[in-house]
Design a protein around this motif. Sequence first.
Motif, PDB file in Angstrom:
ATOM      1  N   MET A  36     -25.475 -17.259  26.467  1.00  0.00           N
ATOM      2  CA  MET A  36     -26.114 -16.894  25.211  1.00  0.00           C
ATOM      3  C   MET A  36     -25.092 -16.970  24.075  1.00  0.00           C
ATOM      4  SD  MET A  36     -27.911 -13.295  24.138  1.00  0.00           S
ATOM      5  CE  MET A  36     -29.017 -13.349  25.549  1.00  0.00           C
ATOM      6  N   SER A  37     -25.482 -17.570  22.962  1.00  0.00           N
ATOM      7  CA  SER A  37     -24.601 -17.686  21.815  1.00  0.00           C
ATOM      8  C   SER A  37     -24.612 -16.407  20.991  1.00  0.00           C
ATOM      9  CB  SER A  37     -25.032 -18.862  20.932  1.00  0.00           C
ATOM     10  OG  SER A  37     -25.055 -20.063  21.673  1.00  0.00           O
ATOM     11  N   LEU A  38     -23.566 -16.235  20.203  1.00  0.00           N
ATOM     12  CA  LEU A  38     -23.447 -15.058  19.346  1.00  0.00           C
ATOM     13  C   LEU A  38     -23.369 -15.470  17.885  1.00  0.00           C
ATOM     14  CD1 LEU A  38     -20.844 -12.904  21.337  1.00  0.00           C
ATOM     15  CD2 LEU A  38     -23.273 -12.389  21.001  1.00  0.00           C
ATOM     16  N   SER A  39     -24.065 -14.741  17.042  1.00  0.00           N
ATOM     17  CA  SER A  39     -23.978 -14.945  15.606  1.00  0.00           C
ATOM     18  C   SER A  39     -22.844 -14.092  15.044  1.00  0.00           C
ATOM     19  CB  SER A  39     -25.297 -14.555  14.932  1.00  0.00           C
ATOM     20  OG  SER A  39     -25.568 -13.173  15.148  1.00  0.00           O
ATOM     21  N   VAL A  40     -22.433 -14.412  13.818  1.00  0.00           N
ATOM     22  CA  VAL A  40     -21.381 -13.658  13.133  1.00  0.00           C
ATOM     23  C   VAL A  40     -21.860 -13.330  11.730  1.00  0.00           C
ATOM     24  CG1 VAL A  40     -19.013 -13.718  12.236  1.00  0.00           C
ATOM     25  CG2 VAL A  40     -19.541 -14.783  14.449  1.00  0.00           C
ATOM     26  N   THR A  41     -21.706 -12.069  11.350  1.00  0.00           N
ATOM     27  CA  THR A  41     -22.096 -11.634  10.013  1.00  0.00           C
ATOM     28  C   THR A  41     -21.006 -10.750   9.423  1.00  0.00           C
ATOM     29  OG1 THR A  41     -24.445 -11.625  10.652  1.00  0.00           O
ATOM     30  CG2 THR A  41     -23.847 -10.421   8.652  1.00  0.00           C
ATOM     31  N   LEU A  42     -20.546 -11.097   8.223  1.00  0.00           N
ATOM     32  CA  LEU A  42     -19.600 -10.254   7.497  1.00  0.00           C
ATOM     33  C   LEU A  42     -20.219  -9.883   6.165  1.00  0.00           C
ATOM     34  CD1 LEU A  42     -17.756 -12.216   9.401  1.00  0.00           C
ATOM     35  CD2 LEU A  42     -15.893 -11.308   8.029  1.00  0.00           C
ATOM     36  N   ARG A  43     -20.126  -8.608   5.813  1.00  0.00           N
ATOM     37  CA  ARG A  43     -20.707  -8.109   4.580  1.00  0.00           C
ATOM     38  C   ARG A  43     -19.666  -7.341   3.780  1.00  0.00           C
ATOM     39  NH1 ARG A  43     -23.655 -11.415   5.135  1.00  0.00           N
ATOM     40  NH2 ARG A  43     -25.900 -11.439   5.584  1.00  0.00           N
ATOM     41  N   ASP A  44     -19.331  -7.896   2.612  1.00  0.00           N
ATOM     42  CA  ASP A  44     -18.398  -7.278   1.668  1.00  0.00           C
ATOM     43  C   ASP A  44     -17.131  -6.802   2.373  1.00  0.00           C
ATOM     44  OD1 ASP A  44     -17.571  -6.528  -0.860  1.00  0.00           O
ATOM     45  OD2 ASP A  44     -18.450  -4.527  -0.725  1.00  0.00           O
ATOM     46  N   VAL A  45     -16.567  -7.687   3.170  1.00  0.00           N
ATOM     47  CA  VAL A  45     -15.405  -7.335   3.994  1.00  0.00           C
ATOM     48  C   VAL A  45     -14.104  -7.522   3.213  1.00  0.00           C
ATOM     49  CG1 VAL A  45     -14.035  -8.042   6.002  1.00  0.00           C
ATOM     50  CG2 VAL A  45     -16.517  -7.782   6.201  1.00  0.00           C
ATOM     51  N   ALA A  46     -13.231  -6.557   3.349  1.00  0.00           N
ATOM     52  CA  ALA A  46     -11.889  -6.639   2.768  1.00  0.00           C
ATOM     53  C   ALA A  46     -10.888  -6.256   3.848  1.00  0.00           C
ATOM     54  CB  ALA A  46     -11.757  -5.704   1.568  1.00  0.00           C
ATOM     55  N   LEU A  47      -9.717  -6.873   3.766  1.00  0.00           N
ATOM     56  CA  LEU A  47      -8.628  -6.549   4.686  1.00  0.00           C
ATOM     57  C   LEU A  47      -7.333  -6.516   3.893  1.00  0.00           C
ATOM     58  CD1 LEU A  47      -7.567  -6.082   7.587  1.00  0.00           C
ATOM     59  CD2 LEU A  47      -7.256  -8.565   7.751  1.00  0.00           C
ATOM     60  N   LYS A  48      -6.608  -5.416   4.041  1.00  0.00           N
ATOM     61  CA  LYS A  48      -5.321  -5.279   3.362  1.00  0.00           C
ATOM     62  C   LYS A  48      -4.213  -5.076   4.371  1.00  0.00           C
ATOM     63  CE  LYS A  48      -6.859  -3.356  -1.075  1.00  0.00           C
ATOM     64  NZ  LYS A  48      -6.698  -2.229  -2.026  1.00  0.00           N
ATOM     65  N   TYR A  49      -3.065  -5.651   4.080  1.00  0.00           N
ATOM     66  CA  TYR A  49      -1.838  -5.373   4.814  1.00  0.00           C
ATOM     67  C   TYR A  49      -0.956  -4.570   3.862  1.00  0.00           C
ATOM     68  CZ  TYR A  49      -3.474  -9.178   7.835  1.00  0.00           C
ATOM     69  OH  TYR A  49      -4.221  -9.978   8.674  1.00  0.00           O
ATOM     70  N   GLY A  50      -0.955  -3.264   4.059  1.00  0.00           N
ATOM     71  CA  GLY A  50      -0.270  -2.411   3.098  1.00  0.00           C
ATOM     72  C   GLY A  50      -1.022  -2.462   1.781  1.00  0.00           C
ATOM     73  N   SER A  51      -0.336  -2.824   0.712  1.00  0.00           N
ATOM     74  CA  SER A  51      -0.974  -2.902  -0.598  1.00  0.00           C
ATOM     75  C   SER A  51      -1.470  -4.303  -0.928  1.00  0.00           C
ATOM     76  CB  SER A  51       0.013  -2.446  -1.684  1.00  0.00           C
ATOM     77  OG  SER A  51       1.159  -3.292  -1.691  1.00  0.00           O
ATOM     78  N   GLU A  52      -1.185  -5.267  -0.061  1.00  0.00           N
ATOM     79  CA  GLU A  52      -1.556  -6.653  -0.337  1.00  0.00           C
ATOM     80  C   GLU A  52      -2.884  -7.009   0.311  1.00  0.00           C
ATOM     81  OE1 GLU A  52       0.223 -11.197  -0.043  1.00  0.00           O
ATOM     82  OE2 GLU A  52       1.537  -9.459   0.235  1.00  0.00           O
ATOM     83  N   ALA A  53      -3.768  -7.601  -0.480  1.00  0.00           N
ATOM     84  CA  ALA A  53      -5.088  -7.987   0.016  1.00  0.00           C
ATOM     85  C   ALA A  53      -5.024  -9.340   0.698  1.00  0.00           C
ATOM     86  CB  ALA A  53      -6.082  -8.029  -1.132  1.00  0.00           C
ATOM     87  N   ALA A  54      -5.457  -9.381   1.963  1.00  0.00           N
ATOM     88  CA  ALA A  54      -5.536 -10.648   2.690  1.00  0.00           C
ATOM     89  C   ALA A  54      -6.920 -11.268   2.542  1.00  0.00           C
ATOM     90  CB  ALA A  54      -5.216 -10.434   4.164  1.00  0.00           C
ATOM     91  N   LEU A  55      -7.955 -10.433   2.517  1.00  0.00           N
ATOM     92  CA  LEU A  55      -9.332 -10.873   2.350  1.00  0.00           C
ATOM     93  C   LEU A  55     -10.028  -9.940   1.370  1.00  0.00           C
ATOM     94  CD1 LEU A  55     -10.281 -11.458   6.107  1.00  0.00           C
ATOM     95  CD2 LEU A  55      -9.763 -13.244   4.430  1.00  0.00           C
ATOM     96  N   THR A  56     -10.904 -10.506   0.530  1.00  0.00           N
ATOM     97  CA  THR A  56     -11.601  -9.697  -0.468  1.00  0.00           C
ATOM     98  C   THR A  56     -13.033 -10.191  -0.617  1.00  0.00           C
ATOM     99  OG1 THR A  56      -9.531  -9.406  -1.704  1.00  0.00           O
ATOM    100  CG2 THR A  56     -11.577  -8.881  -2.857  1.00  0.00           C
ATOM    101  N   GLY A  57     -13.988  -9.271  -0.549  1.00  0.00           N
ATOM    102  CA  GLY A  57     -15.385  -9.597  -0.826  1.00  0.00           C
ATOM    103  C   GLY A  57     -15.958 -10.691   0.051  1.00  0.00           C
ATOM    104  N   ILE A  58     -15.654 -10.651   1.343  1.00  0.00           N
ATOM    105  CA  ILE A  58     -16.122 -11.705   2.249  1.00  0.00           C
ATOM    106  C   ILE A  58     -17.561 -11.438   2.690  1.00  0.00           C
ATOM    107  CG2 ILE A  58     -15.802 -12.822   4.482  1.00  0.00           C
ATOM    108  CD1 ILE A  58     -13.628 -13.541   2.555  1.00  0.00           C
ATOM    109  N   ASP A  59     -18.449 -12.356   2.359  1.00  0.00           N
ATOM    110  CA  ASP A  59     -19.827 -12.365   2.850  1.00  0.00           C
ATOM    111  C   ASP A  59     -20.026 -13.687   3.584  1.00  0.00           C
ATOM    112  OD1 ASP A  59     -21.053  -9.884   1.844  1.00  0.00           O
ATOM    113  OD2 ASP A  59     -20.722 -10.756  -0.134  1.00  0.00           O
ATOM    114  N   LEU A  60     -20.383 -13.608   4.844  1.00  0.00           N
ATOM    115  CA  LEU A  60     -20.465 -14.824   5.657  1.00  0.00           C
ATOM    116  C   LEU A  60     -21.500 -14.654   6.755  1.00  0.00           C
ATOM    117  CD1 LEU A  60     -19.203 -17.638   6.305  1.00  0.00           C
ATOM    118  CD2 LEU A  60     -17.604 -16.436   7.817  1.00  0.00           C
TER     119      LEU A  60
END
Length: 310
Positions: A1-25
Amino acid sequence: MSLSVTLRDVALKYGSEAALTGIDLDLEAGKIYGLLGRNGAGKTSLLSLVAAFRKPTSGQVLVGGESVWENAPVVSRVALIREGGDFDDTETVKATIESGSIRPSFDAEYAYKLADRFEVPLKKRVSALSRGKRSVLAAVCGLAARADLTMFDEVHLGMDAPTRDAFYKELLAEYMDRPHTVVLSTHLIDEVANYLEEVVIVDRGRILRHADVESFQGMGATLTGPAAAVDALGLDALAEQRLGGTKSITVADALDAETRSRAAAAGIEIGPVGLQDLFIHLTAPHPSPHPHPEPERAAPSQLRKDRNGA
């Protein structure tokens, strides 16, 4: 069975630095996706969130409709294969393959078959493998994982061209035999373009474009002709070149019928833009306002036709 992927307004920071911002996918289940981006654009960070290697700073990451973080039943159906593999260097290749059996769906027999085909010596320690063979071992383990969502993060690095070609063909054969969701993160865009159904471009921690391959193929155009005539079209160019009185520009959007008619009347030639060229133009670094350049912030579907028997 296949799997879908959903990201909603995702952000990822390493310390104070943003690696990802506002990810909708949204990635539908059962397709092969290309994940493209310059070095440092956020591709690995995004895949790490989907595989639950990291927890998002904010937002939702869903796999198969469920939150993936600390969800063992879902995580067991996901495989993220990173460049060089996450191996114990002191183990032999044989022991490494055997350890893959902790995955419920891992097919050791298939892994041994692939290791033999790609000439990965079972008795050698992982630490003694060349970079290319280590990459092959990572690819072998990823294919043999038989996961419902398999993600390859630059796993091709170190492989020579014939080996990469054999890997892509094996990946497609395995996908056709057992439809599942595949994500290929790569810089070698022209090599994989014919295997992809949809493409996601990540740039500076955000989703820049997400479309099927056919849309990308019709997205841009090159226009070459007398400089004054090209300028008169008033198009927003991603890039331009000039030689004497001739000018060539690249645009990211499809040309409407009126623009094509005006271009033809002015003696302007219109050509396609390849996926790799379009990617380069879309993600070109912005000129630095500083006097000294800063380090680069790195940064067909023929498959569908084959699958439908066309």
